[in-house]
Design an enzyme around this catalytic site. Structure first.
Site, PDB file in Angstrom:
ATOM      1  N   ASP A  84       0.877  -1.154   0.000  1.00 16.80           N
ATOM      2  CA  ASP A  84       0.000   0.000   0.000  1.00 16.80           C
ATOM      3  C   ASP A  84       0.929   1.222   0.000  1.00 16.80           C
ATOM      4  OD1 ASP A  84      -2.293   1.645   0.407  1.00 16.80           O
ATOM      5  OD2 ASP A  84      -1.801   1.733   2.541  1.00 16.80           O
ATOM      6  N   LEU A  85       0.409   2.383  -0.377  1.00 12.05           N
ATOM      7  CA  LEU A  85       1.279   3.564  -0.460  1.00 12.05           C
ATOM      8  C   LEU A  85       1.083   4.500   0.741  1.00 12.05           C
ATOM      9  CD1 LEU A  85       3.229   5.408  -2.079  1.00 12.05           C
ATOM     10  CD2 LEU A  85       1.223   6.324  -3.253  1.00 12.05           C
ATOM     11  N   ASP A  86      -0.146   5.070   0.836  1.00 10.26           N
ATOM     12  CA  ASP A  86      -0.420   6.072   1.872  1.00 10.26           C
ATOM     13  C   ASP A  86      -0.337   5.439   3.261  1.00 10.26           C
ATOM     14  OD1 ASP A  86      -1.021   8.036  -0.094  1.00 10.26           O
ATOM     15  OD2 ASP A  86      -3.063   7.280  -0.272  1.00 10.26           O
ATOM     16  N   THR A 105       1.530  10.048   3.760  1.00  8.76           N
ATOM     17  CA  THR A 105       0.457  10.839   3.145  1.00  8.76           C
ATOM     18  C   THR A 105      -0.891  10.607   3.823  1.00  8.76           C
ATOM     19  OG1 THR A 105       0.680   9.125   1.478  1.00  8.76           O
ATOM     20  CG2 THR A 105       1.245  11.367   0.805  1.00  8.76           C
ATOM     21  N   LYS A 107      -9.249   5.060   6.128  1.00  7.40           N
ATOM     22  CA  LYS A 107      -7.968   4.592   5.590  1.00  7.40           C
ATOM     23  C   LYS A 107      -8.186   3.469   4.586  1.00  7.40           C
ATOM     24  CE  LYS A 107      -4.976   5.965   9.386  1.00  7.40           C
ATOM     25  NZ  LYS A 107      -4.218   5.485  10.550  1.00  7.40           N
ATOM     26  N   SER A 123      -2.439   0.823  -4.424  1.00  6.91           N
ATOM     27  CA  SER A 123      -3.005   1.934  -3.659  1.00  6.91           C
ATOM     28  C   SER A 123      -4.359   2.310  -4.229  1.00  6.91           C
ATOM     29  CB  SER A 123      -2.072   3.148  -3.763  1.00  6.91           C
ATOM     30  OG  SER A 123      -2.718   4.305  -3.280  1.00  6.91           O
ATOM     31  N   ALA A 124      -5.301   2.639  -3.341  1.00  4.37           N
ATOM     32  CA  ALA A 124      -6.632   3.073  -3.772  1.00  4.37           C
ATOM     33  C   ALA A 124      -6.597   4.498  -4.316  1.00  4.37           C
ATOM     34  CB  ALA A 124      -7.596   2.995  -2.590  1.00  4.37           C
ATOM     35  N   LYS A 129     -10.888  -1.615  -1.647  1.00  5.91           N
ATOM     36  CA  LYS A 129     -10.641  -2.350  -0.416  1.00  5.91           C
ATOM     37  C   LYS A 129     -11.854  -2.129   0.501  1.00  5.91           C
ATOM     38  CE  LYS A 129      -5.778  -1.090  -0.960  1.00  5.91           C
ATOM     39  NZ  LYS A 129      -4.628  -0.322  -0.468  1.00  5.91           N
ATOM     40  N   GLU A 154       0.229  -3.140   4.732  1.00  2.00           N
ATOM     41  CA  GLU A 154      -0.957  -2.275   4.808  1.00  2.00           C
ATOM     42  C   GLU A 154      -1.045  -1.540   6.149  1.00  2.00           C
ATOM     43  OE1 GLU A 154      -3.652  -0.910   3.833  1.00  2.00           O
ATOM     44  OE2 GLU A 154      -3.844  -1.632   1.783  1.00  2.00           O
ATOM     45  N   ASP A 155      -1.563  -0.310   6.136  1.00  2.00           N
ATOM     46  CA  ASP A 155      -1.782   0.403   7.406  1.00  2.00           C
ATOM     47  C   ASP A 155      -3.280   0.530   7.723  1.00  2.00           C
ATOM     48  OD1 ASP A 155      -2.347   2.270   5.326  1.00  2.00           O
ATOM     49  OD2 ASP A 155      -2.109   3.915   6.754  1.00  2.00           O
TER      50      ASP A 155
HETATM   51  C1  BG6 Z   1      -6.033   5.551   0.043  1.00  3.13           C
HETATM   52  C2  BG6 Z   1      -6.114   6.350   1.325  1.00  3.13           C
HETATM   53  O1  BG6 Z   1      -4.709   5.138  -0.163  1.00  3.13           O
HETATM   54  O2  BG6 Z   1      -6.478   6.328  -1.074  1.00  3.13           O
HETATM   55  C3  BG6 Z   1      -7.486   6.929   1.505  1.00  3.13           C
HETATM   56  O3  BG6 Z   1      -5.795   5.504   2.419  1.00  3.13           O
HETATM   57  C4  BG6 Z   1      -7.896   7.717   0.255  1.00  3.13           C
HETATM   58  O4  BG6 Z   1      -7.485   7.769   2.635  1.00  3.13           O
HETATM   59  C5  BG6 Z   1      -7.805   6.818  -0.966  1.00  3.13           C
HETATM   60  O5  BG6 Z   1      -9.238   8.192   0.389  1.00  3.13           O
HETATM   61  C6  BG6 Z   1      -8.195   7.544  -2.271  1.00  3.13           C
HETATM   62  O6  BG6 Z   1      -7.256   8.542  -2.522  1.00  3.13           O
HETATM   63  P1  BG6 Z   1      -7.418   9.678  -3.622  1.00  3.13           P
HETATM   64  O7  BG6 Z   1      -6.046  10.319  -3.650  1.00  3.13           O
HETATM   65  O8  BG6 Z   1      -7.770   9.010  -4.909  1.00  3.13           O
HETATM   66  O9  BG6 Z   1      -8.479  10.597  -3.146  1.00  3.13           O
HETATM   67 MG    MG Z   2      -2.793   3.173   3.527  1.00  2.46          MG
END
Ligand code: BG6
Ligand code: MG
Length: 216
Positions: free
Chosen positions: A10-12, A18, A46, A115-116, A146, A170-171
């Site tokens: 996962d990224l964030d 982030t 998250k 990452s989402a 997810k 993953e966090d």
């Molecule tokens: C995930 C985050 O990685 O991405 C979420 O954990 C976030 O908090 C989701 O809502 C979507 O991100 P973005 O940048 O497309 O709004």
């Molecule tokens: Mg995350």
């Protein structure tokens, strides 16, 4: 013992912090709209997509907006977020990450990012690490977010590794559920209680290499 051949990140909140910018951007939007928002509600967001995150905040406040309003405000939150990630540099890579990736590469493990976030390519570019990975899943092409396992299954397929041969990092609780449903080994980064369904939880990625030697 089964040797794992793929690692999916996962990224964030895993590679870089982030997750705190997502929180601050939602916090700003919520206060503009007079909505209650705190760290506990944020825990539910998250790993969850942009529009669905806004829906959770509205639900927590007993409110509902039209689809158009939701699009408008989710987009406004994204503008705040984009402003915050503009100045990200390689210095923002979380402790232990660089070392871990180098070790996994040396072991011949295939690497992916799942990452989402639709902002993931920008964040990876600013961190200057996009070339570390064999594949980065395009969040825009994923049908179910997810905790659905789709994003991790797509990542595994693109690095040519069977799901059960992958370890995921993953966090978020939603991400851990997605990994388990994908049949992967789930490493949680953060709070033991919030990530109780993970196979293993660590505070951060420093000193994780000796543990991972058992799996790869
Ligand atoms: C995930 C985050 O990685 O991405 C979420 O954990 C976030 O908090 C989701 O809502 C979507 O991100 P973005 O940048 O497309 O709004
Ligand atoms: Mg995350």
């Amino acid at each position: 013992m089964l040797r794992r051949k793929g690692a999916i990140f996962d990224l964030d909140g895993v590679i870089t912090d982030t997750a705190k910018y997502h929180y601050l951007a939602w916090k700003r939007l919520a206060s503009e709209l007079g909505l209650y928002f705190d760290e506990k509600i944020n825990e539910r967001l998250k790993g969850i997509g942009r529009l669905e995150s806004l829906e959770i905040i509205l639900e927590e406040n007993g409110q509902n907006f039209s689809h158009q309003e939701k699009e408008y405000y989710a987009n406004r939150k994204n503008q705040y977020y984009v402003e915050m990630i503009k100045n990200i540099t390689p210095k923002d890579i979380l402790p232990g990450v660089t070392n871990l990736i180098a070790t996994l590469k040396a072991w011949g493990v295939k690497l992916a990012v799942a990452s989402a976030s639709k902002n993931a390519p920008t964040v990876l570019k600013n961190l200057r690490i996009i070339e570390w990975f064999d594949h980065v899943v395009d969040a825009g092409r994923i049908k179910k977010g997810k905790p659905d396992p789709e994003i991790f299954l797509v990542a595994a397929q693109n690095i040519g590794v069977k799901p059960w041969e992958c370890v995921g990092f993953e966090d978020s609780a939603a991400g851990i559920e997605a990994l388990k449903r994908a049949g992967m080994l789930a490493v949680g980064i953060g709070d033991k209680e919030a990530l109780k369904d993970a196979d293993l939880v660590v505070k951060d990625l420093t000193f994780i290499t000796p543990i991972l030697e058992l799996f790869f």
